[in-house]
Design a protein around this motif. Structure first.
Motif, mmCIF file in Angstrom:
data_model
loop_
_atom_site.group_PDB
_atom_site.id
_atom_site.type_symbol
_atom_site.label_atom_id
_atom_site.label_comp_id
_atom_site.label_asym_id
_atom_site.label_seq_id
_atom_site.Cartn_x
_atom_site.Cartn_y
_atom_site.Cartn_z
ATOM 1 N N PHE A 1 -6.037 -0.876 1.163
ATOM 2 C CA PHE A 1 -6.012 -0.183 -0.118
ATOM 3 C C PHE A 1 -4.939 -0.796 -0.999
ATOM 4 C CE2 PHE A 1 -7.708 3.103 2.716
ATOM 5 C CZ PHE A 1 -8.817 3.516 1.994
ATOM 6 N N GLU B 1 -6.353 8.396 4.308
ATOM 7 C CA GLU B 1 -6.158 8.175 2.880
ATOM 8 C C GLU B 1 -6.668 9.379 2.069
ATOM 9 O OE1 GLU B 1 -4.852 5.779 -0.348
ATOM 10 O OE2 GLU B 1 -4.445 5.750 1.793
ATOM 11 N N ASN C 1 -4.845 1.563 5.860
ATOM 12 C CA ASN C 1 -4.882 2.944 6.301
ATOM 13 C C ASN C 1 -6.303 3.293 6.709
ATOM 14 O OD1 ASN C 1 -3.905 5.495 6.850
ATOM 15 N ND2 ASN C 1 -3.454 6.018 4.730
ATOM 16 N N GLU D 1 -2.376 0.372 -4.211
ATOM 17 C CA GLU D 1 -1.852 1.507 -4.969
ATOM 18 C C GLU D 1 -1.016 0.986 -6.126
ATOM 19 O OE1 GLU D 1 0.302 5.630 -3.809
ATOM 20 O OE2 GLU D 1 1.186 3.826 -2.938
#
Length: 182
Positions: A19, A46, A41, A21
């Protein structure tokens, strides 16, 4: 959105995904810098973290029951067992889960690779699909809050005006992340 979250959890909750962010940092001068942080993750972890962070509960009681049991299973066994949902004592839960699983099988693509057409697998789009479903749920909840404020039809205090403006600002940011026009 709730059904989509349940679908993603049931089908891909055990998948580990990379992922990205967006991180906003403010330096001493008060200038904001935006950077992307990459991390790995489980899809289930998540989704759980985002829903917990916002204290979101499902409005549909059956989806809430399924979600609670999914999280319980993941906490207990660190893996999601679909069979316990298909054979669930609550027939509504079993019916919804079976429907989600059957729909997924019904929409399988034929042999596109043989025709030199590249199609991304569902797992490949998870890094985008998971945040999108969370952002959409947040956007819907924020829209409801703004709507509730506006339906009151009264004079607002400065604090209430600021709260509405901050919700609207959040809604705009979420729409930008989702690449939607507000």
């Amino acid at each position: 959105m709730e059904k989509e979250i349940i679908r993603i959890l049931l089908l891909y909750g055990n998948e580990e995904v990379n992922f990205t962010e967006e991180v906003i940092e403010v330096n001493e001068d008060g200038k904001e810098t935006i950077s992307n942080k990459k991390y790995q993750n489980l899809v289930s972890a998540e989704i759980y973290l985002h829903l917990q962070e916002d204290e979101i509960e499902f409005t549909n009681p059956i989806f809430q029951e399924i979600y609670s049991e999914i999280i319980h299973q993941l906490n207990q066994f660190e893996k999601l067992g679909i069979n316990s949902f298909v054979n669930h004592k609550n027939t509504d839960v079993a019916s919804i889960v079976t429907s989600i699983l059957m729909d997924e099988e019904k929409h399988q693509l034929s042999n596109w690779e043989g025709k030199n057409i590249e199609v991304k697998s569902a797992v490949e789009v998870l890094p985008k699909a998971v945040p999108d479903v969370i952002f959409n749920l947040r956007r819907i909840l924020i829209d409801r809050l703004i709507s509730e404020f506006m339906q009151q039809g009264k004079e607002y205090t400065n604090e209430e005006k600021e709260e509405i403006m901050s919700y609207n600002s959040l809604r705009i940011r979420l729409s930008e992340k989702l690449k939607r026009v507000v």
